[in-house]
Design an enzyme around this catalytic site. Structure first.
Site, short mmCIF file in Angstrom:
data_model
loop_
_atom_site.label_atom_id
_atom_site.label_comp_id
_atom_site.label_asym_id
_atom_site.label_seq_id
_atom_site.Cartn_x
_atom_site.Cartn_y
_atom_site.Cartn_z
CG HIS A 1 -61.00 -16.50 114.69
ND1 HIS A 1 -60.27 -16.86 115.81
CD2 HIS A 1 -60.22 -15.59 114.05
CE1 HIS A 1 -59.12 -16.19 115.83
NE2 HIS A 1 -59.07 -15.43 114.77
CD GLU B 1 -58.65 -14.89 110.50
OE1 GLU B 1 -58.66 -16.07 110.13
OE2 GLU B 1 -57.97 -14.48 111.45
CG HIS C 1 -55.33 -17.82 108.57
ND1 HIS C 1 -54.45 -18.76 109.08
CD2 HIS C 1 -55.69 -17.03 109.63
CE1 HIS C 1 -54.29 -18.55 110.37
NE2 HIS C 1 -55.03 -17.51 110.74
#
Length: 228
Positions: free
Chosen positions: A78, A120, A124
């Site tokens: 993930h 992502e 992040h």
């Protein structure tokens, strides 16, 4: 009467100020500064649970079709998430530096959805202090440092397990991994993710806050691997 109203208003203002101070105290002083964080969480999603939930919602986006049809996926990445000991950063650069398409496609074997990879990076990756290539190379290295228990690689029938059993299976095959460095999450009654905490140099490390958010169910279901 006037004094009573003024007292109520003053009390309300005091409470609002106190709440805002408390909120600020809970927020890390480095909030959203790229590269300023304490550790990573490697999040491994049980793909069959994701696909089953998407099917129930009637969701058939291109990303879901890529992950949930054709090739059989078990655990997929993930993301690799920078974390503080309390809280976490996100979207540390707005707009995020562009993620080259060739880097995105290089990650599809671990993260089988282009939209996931782009998201992502934006959410992040920009907090890691690394460029796109280095961030996804670090993600790949983190994933390579975790062995998946054999019984979960090609699960052909639904399996009912306890979160503790999943945790124990990962700990057994990953030397140095302890129960304080791993958390199992669930969605409804299904296994959702295995989250493993790692230092910046990708060694297993304890993470109390992540562990507190673990699944509290006695039993969860692992739907079987799809496709193939």
């Amino acid at each position: 009467m006037f004094h009573a109203i003024r007292s109520v208003v003053s009390l309300g203002i005091f409470l609002l100020v106190a709440l805002s101070i408390g909120s600020a105290a809970a927020q890390d002083r480095r909030q959203n500064a790229p590269g300023e964080f304490d550790f990573y969480v490697l999040s491994l999603s049980w793909s069959p649970s994701f696909c089953e939930a998407a099917q129930e919602r009637g969701n058939s986006s291109r990303n879901q079709q890529m992950q949930c049809g054709g090739r059989p996926y078990a655990f997929v990445v993930h993301g690799l998430w920078p974390q503080y000991d309390r809280g976490f950063p996100n979207y540390c650069e707005r707009p995020a530096p562009r993620l080259p398409r060739n880097i995105m496609t290089s990650m599809l074997d671990l993260m089988p959805a282009p939209g996931l990879i782009f998201n992502e990076w934006d959410k992040h990756g920009t907090c890691s202090g690394l460029g796109p290539r280095a961030y996804f190379e670090t993600t790949r290295k983190a994933r390579a440092g975790v062995k998946i228990p054999d019984e979960y690689i090609d699960l052909q029938t639904a399996k009912t397990v306890s979160p503790e059993a999943v945790e124990d299976a990962f700990i057994k095959v990953n030397p140095g991994l302890s129960s304080s460095a791993i958390a199992i999450t669930c969605e409804r009654n299904r296994l959702q993710e295995v989250r493993i905490c790692m230092s910046k140099d990708l060694q297993f490390r304890a993470c109390e806050e992540i562990d507190r958010r673990a699944c509290r169910r006695d039993k969860i279901v692992m739907p079987p691997v799809r496709g193939g």
